[in-house]
Write an enzyme that holds these catalytic residues in place. Structure first.
Site, PDB file in Angstrom:
ATOM      1  N   TYR A   1      68.981  39.687  32.501  1.00 22.21           N
ATOM      2  CA  TYR A   1      69.342  38.356  31.979  1.00 22.21           C
ATOM      3  C   TYR A   1      69.420  37.287  33.067  1.00 22.21           C
ATOM      4  O   TYR A   1      69.445  36.095  32.780  1.00 22.21           O
ATOM      5  CB  TYR A   1      70.657  38.396  31.174  1.00 22.21           C
ATOM      6  CG  TYR A   1      71.898  38.774  31.942  1.00 22.21           C
ATOM      7  CD1 TYR A   1      72.500  37.894  32.841  1.00 22.21           C
ATOM      8  CD2 TYR A   1      72.503  40.008  31.752  1.00 22.21           C
ATOM      9  CE1 TYR A   1      73.644  38.236  33.540  1.00 22.21           C
ATOM     10  CE2 TYR A   1      73.647  40.377  32.451  1.00 22.21           C
ATOM     11  CZ  TYR A   1      74.201  39.483  33.338  1.00 22.21           C
ATOM     12  OH  TYR A   1      75.329  39.833  34.036  1.00 22.21           O
ATOM     13  N   GLU A   2      69.458  37.715  34.324  1.00 28.65           N
ATOM     14  CA  GLU A   2      69.451  36.735  35.406  1.00 28.65           C
ATOM     15  C   GLU A   2      68.050  36.158  35.622  1.00 28.65           C
ATOM     16  O   GLU A   2      67.893  35.181  36.360  1.00 28.65           O
ATOM     17  CB  GLU A   2      69.910  37.397  36.711  1.00 28.65           C
ATOM     18  CG  GLU A   2      71.386  37.787  36.718  1.00 28.65           C
ATOM     19  CD  GLU A   2      71.749  38.542  37.995  1.00 28.65           C
ATOM     20  OE1 GLU A   2      72.002  37.887  39.016  1.00 28.65           O
ATOM     21  OE2 GLU A   2      71.784  39.788  37.960  1.00 28.65           O
TER      22      GLU A   2
ATOM     23  N   MET B   1      74.585  45.203  29.068  1.00 36.49           N
ATOM     24  CA  MET B   1      73.378  44.471  29.470  1.00 36.49           C
ATOM     25  C   MET B   1      72.737  45.032  30.740  1.00 36.49           C
ATOM     26  O   MET B   1      72.073  44.309  31.475  1.00 36.49           O
ATOM     27  CB  MET B   1      73.725  42.998  29.690  1.00 36.49           C
ATOM     28  CG  MET B   1      74.343  42.344  28.478  1.00 36.49           C
ATOM     29  SD  MET B   1      74.941  40.699  28.857  1.00 36.49           S
ATOM     30  CE  MET B   1      75.950  40.368  27.402  1.00 36.49           C
ATOM     31  N   SER B   2      72.953  46.310  30.989  1.00 37.88           N
ATOM     32  CA  SER B   2      72.413  46.868  32.237  1.00 37.88           C
ATOM     33  C   SER B   2      72.156  48.353  32.103  1.00 37.88           C
ATOM     34  O   SER B   2      72.010  48.866  30.992  1.00 37.88           O
ATOM     35  CB  SER B   2      73.407  46.614  33.363  1.00 37.88           C
ATOM     36  OG  SER B   2      74.580  47.369  33.128  1.00 37.88           O
TER      37      SER B   2
ATOM     38  N   HIS C   1      80.098  40.188  41.219  1.00 32.12           N
ATOM     39  CA  HIS C   1      79.133  41.087  41.863  1.00 32.12           C
ATOM     40  C   HIS C   1      78.921  40.625  43.304  1.00 32.12           C
ATOM     41  O   HIS C   1      78.430  39.524  43.535  1.00 32.12           O
ATOM     42  CB  HIS C   1      77.796  41.069  41.121  1.00 32.12           C
ATOM     43  CG  HIS C   1      77.868  41.647  39.737  1.00 32.12           C
ATOM     44  ND1 HIS C   1      77.224  42.809  39.393  1.00 32.12           N
ATOM     45  CD2 HIS C   1      78.506  41.228  38.636  1.00 32.12           C
ATOM     46  CE1 HIS C   1      77.476  43.080  38.134  1.00 32.12           C
ATOM     47  NE2 HIS C   1      78.236  42.134  37.635  1.00 32.12           N
TER      48      HIS C   1
ATOM     49  N   HIS D   1      83.733  36.517  29.284  1.00 26.85           N
ATOM     50  CA  HIS D   1      83.474  37.223  30.543  1.00 26.85           C
ATOM     51  C   HIS D   1      84.748  37.432  31.370  1.00 26.85           C
ATOM     52  O   HIS D   1      84.904  38.454  32.024  1.00 26.85           O
ATOM     53  CB  HIS D   1      82.413  36.480  31.361  1.00 26.85           C
ATOM     54  CG  HIS D   1      81.885  37.275  32.522  1.00 26.85           C
ATOM     55  ND1 HIS D   1      81.177  38.457  32.358  1.00 26.85           N
ATOM     56  CD2 HIS D   1      81.966  37.082  33.852  1.00 26.85           C
ATOM     57  CE1 HIS D   1      80.857  38.938  33.553  1.00 26.85           C
ATOM     58  NE2 HIS D   1      81.317  38.129  34.471  1.00 26.85           N
TER      59      HIS D   1
ATOM     60  N   SER E   1      80.022  45.542  36.709  1.00 30.53           N
ATOM     61  CA  SER E   1      80.941  44.394  36.638  1.00 30.53           C
ATOM     62  C   SER E   1      82.350  44.736  37.083  1.00 30.53           C
ATOM     63  O   SER E   1      83.013  45.568  36.472  1.00 30.53           O
ATOM     64  CB  SER E   1      81.050  43.874  35.202  1.00 30.53           C
ATOM     65  OG  SER E   1      79.835  43.376  34.765  1.00 30.53           O
TER      66      SER E   1
ATOM     67  N   ALA F   1      80.331  48.012  32.626  1.00 32.57           N
ATOM     68  CA  ALA F   1      81.321  47.595  31.639  1.00 32.57           C
ATOM     69  C   ALA F   1      80.574  47.367  30.330  1.00 32.57           C
ATOM     70  O   ALA F   1      79.461  46.860  30.342  1.00 32.57           O
ATOM     71  CB  ALA F   1      81.968  46.297  32.099  1.00 32.57           C
TER      72      ALA F   1
ATOM     73  N   ASN G   1      85.917  45.640  25.991  1.00 33.60           N
ATOM     74  CA  ASN G   1      86.277  44.889  24.780  1.00 33.60           C
ATOM     75  C   ASN G   1      85.752  45.644  23.572  1.00 33.60           C
ATOM     76  O   ASN G   1      84.891  46.513  23.695  1.00 33.60           O
ATOM     77  CB  ASN G   1      85.670  43.479  24.818  1.00 33.60           C
ATOM     78  CG  ASN G   1      84.155  43.508  24.906  1.00 33.60           C
ATOM     79  OD1 ASN G   1      83.581  43.750  25.972  1.00 33.60           O
ATOM     80  ND2 ASN G   1      83.504  43.293  23.792  1.00 33.60           N
TER      81      ASN G   1
ATOM     82  N   HIS H   1      70.459  42.031  37.063  1.00 32.62           N
ATOM     83  CA  HIS H   1      70.360  42.079  35.609  1.00 32.62           C
ATOM     84  C   HIS H   1      69.097  41.376  35.128  1.00 32.62           C
ATOM     85  O   HIS H   1      68.709  40.346  35.666  1.00 32.62           O
ATOM     86  CB  HIS H   1      71.569  41.391  34.966  1.00 32.62           C
ATOM     87  CG  HIS H   1      72.883  41.990  35.330  1.00 32.62           C
ATOM     88  ND1 HIS H   1      73.582  41.599  36.448  1.00 32.62           N
ATOM     89  CD2 HIS H   1      73.623  42.949  34.723  1.00 32.62           C
ATOM     90  CE1 HIS H   1      74.708  42.299  36.512  1.00 32.62           C
ATOM     91  NE2 HIS H   1      74.749  43.127  35.489  1.00 32.62           N
TER      92      HIS H   1
HETATM   93  C1  LIG Z   1      77.472  45.520  35.508  1.00 32.83           C
HETATM   94  C2  LIG Z   1      76.960  45.142  34.192  1.00 32.83           C
HETATM   95  O1  LIG Z   1      75.789  45.168  33.938  1.00 32.83           O
HETATM   96  N1  LIG Z   1      77.831  44.800  33.324  1.00 32.83           N
HETATM   97  C3  LIG Z   1      77.448  44.393  32.031  1.00 32.83           C
HETATM   98  C4  LIG Z   1      77.804  45.481  31.085  1.00 32.83           C
HETATM   99  O2  LIG Z   1      77.981  45.035  29.800  1.00 32.83           O
HETATM  100  C5  LIG Z   1      78.866  43.953  29.662  1.00 32.83           C
HETATM  101  C6  LIG Z   1      79.153  43.754  28.199  1.00 32.83           C
HETATM  102  O3  LIG Z   1      77.999  43.565  27.443  1.00 32.83           O
HETATM  103  C7  LIG Z   1      78.263  42.763  30.335  1.00 32.83           C
HETATM  104  O4  LIG Z   1      79.085  41.627  30.215  1.00 32.83           O
HETATM  105  C8  LIG Z   1      78.118  43.067  31.785  1.00 32.83           C
HETATM  106  O5  LIG Z   1      77.392  42.067  32.437  1.00 32.83           O
END
Ligand SMILES: CC(=O)N[C@H]1CO[C@H](CO)[C@@H](O)[C@@H]1O
Ligand SMILES: *[C@@H]1O[C@H](CO)[C@@H](O)[C@H](O)[C@H]1NC(C)=O
Ligand SMILES: *[C@@H]1O[C@H](CO)[C@@H](O)[C@H](O)[C@H]1NC(C)=O
Length: 290
Positions: free
Chosen positions: A96-97, A227-228, A72, A265, A41, A124, A251, A94
């Protein structure tokens, strides 16, 4: 994009398909990078520092998925950084996508077939460890695969030995030597005051964690949550790549019901922007030592 998570769709990419993508790339660039970087991110501008660039938008690459998140860019960039050839994923995929884990990790197998030996992952994340500050950079020393606990491991399904073994050892997921190298590099450039070392926990997202969930993750020993990263590292280890992980703490997670803090975000992207330069410098200086 593939929304269904059925078993058959998870086994979609064969060795031959990965090879087809890799061969296409090898035919379209003369560069033969040994190091690949996945930019998380807001960290995509690392690719802008590359010299002698060859840029492939994901949609131009045979069988490559396309990325959908703001922040991205969605392209594969070959080029030189400090004289070393590298390939950068500017924008990752991701879970989640709606991509399945095999799609999320597809590029890593392609990297391995390109001849890449080292993978650097950046991300991140939210700080769970009370001693972390926003803007800290965490060297990932280990990971917790929460989706894996729930049956979403990218290696589920038939195993192709040409990639790696059926039962993969993960106790050495993150390369110790690379961590030492990263720490030394951070000291040299004066970043060590905000360099942490800890455990990264992946959750599926896209929701951020509840207070109760944050407390669970802290109890499990996680220092940061995102999340990755985790599935890519599993697959990288499966095909024998050395891995270095760096996570920017964008954060602090909320763990008190009295707190009025809310994660969003835009805030994540803003913090990333300010510290991203340090992280980029760190990666760039590190590259010359690998
Ligand atoms: C690049 C990526 O996957 N970033 C994720 C890392 O974690 C943060 C916080 O949970 C997510 O918001 C990002 O999407
Ligand atoms: C850029 O690529 C060209 C052609 O491959 C090569 O001759 C040149 O040395 C490269 N320059 C840099 C800075 O890597
Ligand atoms: C948090 O980070 C500090 C500094 O890296 C570390 O000493 C500590 O063990 C970590 N965990 C907790 C629960 O504080």
């Amino acid at each position: 994009m593939e929304a269904e998570g059925s078993f058959s769709s998870q086994c979609r990419y064969s060795y031959e398909e990965c090879k087809e993508t890799a061969d296409w790339l090898l035919a379209h660039t003369e560069q033969r990078p040994k190091v690949a970087i996945i930019c998380g991110s807001g960290l995509g501008s690392l690719a802008d520092l590359l010299g002698n660039k060859t840029v492939f938008p994901y949609k131009a690459i045979p069988r490559f998925p396309v990325s959908t998140v703001p922040g991205h860019a969605g392209q594969l960039v070959f080029g030189t950084l400090q004289g070393r050839e590298i390939v950068c994923m500017q924008g990752r995929f991701h879970f989640y996508e709606g991509y399945n884990m095999q799609t999320v990790t597809y590029p890593v197998r392609v990297f391995s077939l390109l001849g890449v030996e080292t993978l650097i992952v950046t991300n991140a994340s939210g700080g769970l460890n009370g001693s972390y500050n926003v803007g800290d950079i965490m060297l990932i020393k280990d990971q917790i695969n929460m989706p894996g606990f729930a049956g979403e491991n990218p290696l589920c399904g038939p195993n192709d030995e040409r990639f790696g073994v059926r039962f993969l050892c993960m106790s050495d997921a993150y390369d110790r030597e690379l961590m030492v190298l990263a720490r030394h590099t951070a000291e040299e450039q004066g970043c060590d005051s905000f360099l942490q070392e800890g455990v990264y926990c992946m959750v599926a997202g896209p929701t951020y964690e509840t207070i109760a969930e944050c407390r669970v993750l802290q109890t499990l020993g996680a220092d940061a949550v995102g999340m990755s990263t985790v599935p890519e590292v599993v697959v990288a280890r499966h095909c024998g790549l050395r891995v270095l992980g760096l996570s920017l703490i964008t954060n602090k997670v909320v763990t008190q019901y009295e707190s009025t803090d809310r994660v969003n975000h835009e805030e994540v992207l803003q913090t990333t922007k300010t510290r991203a330069e340090d992280l980029q410098r760190l990666v760039s200086n590190l590259i010359t030592k690998i």
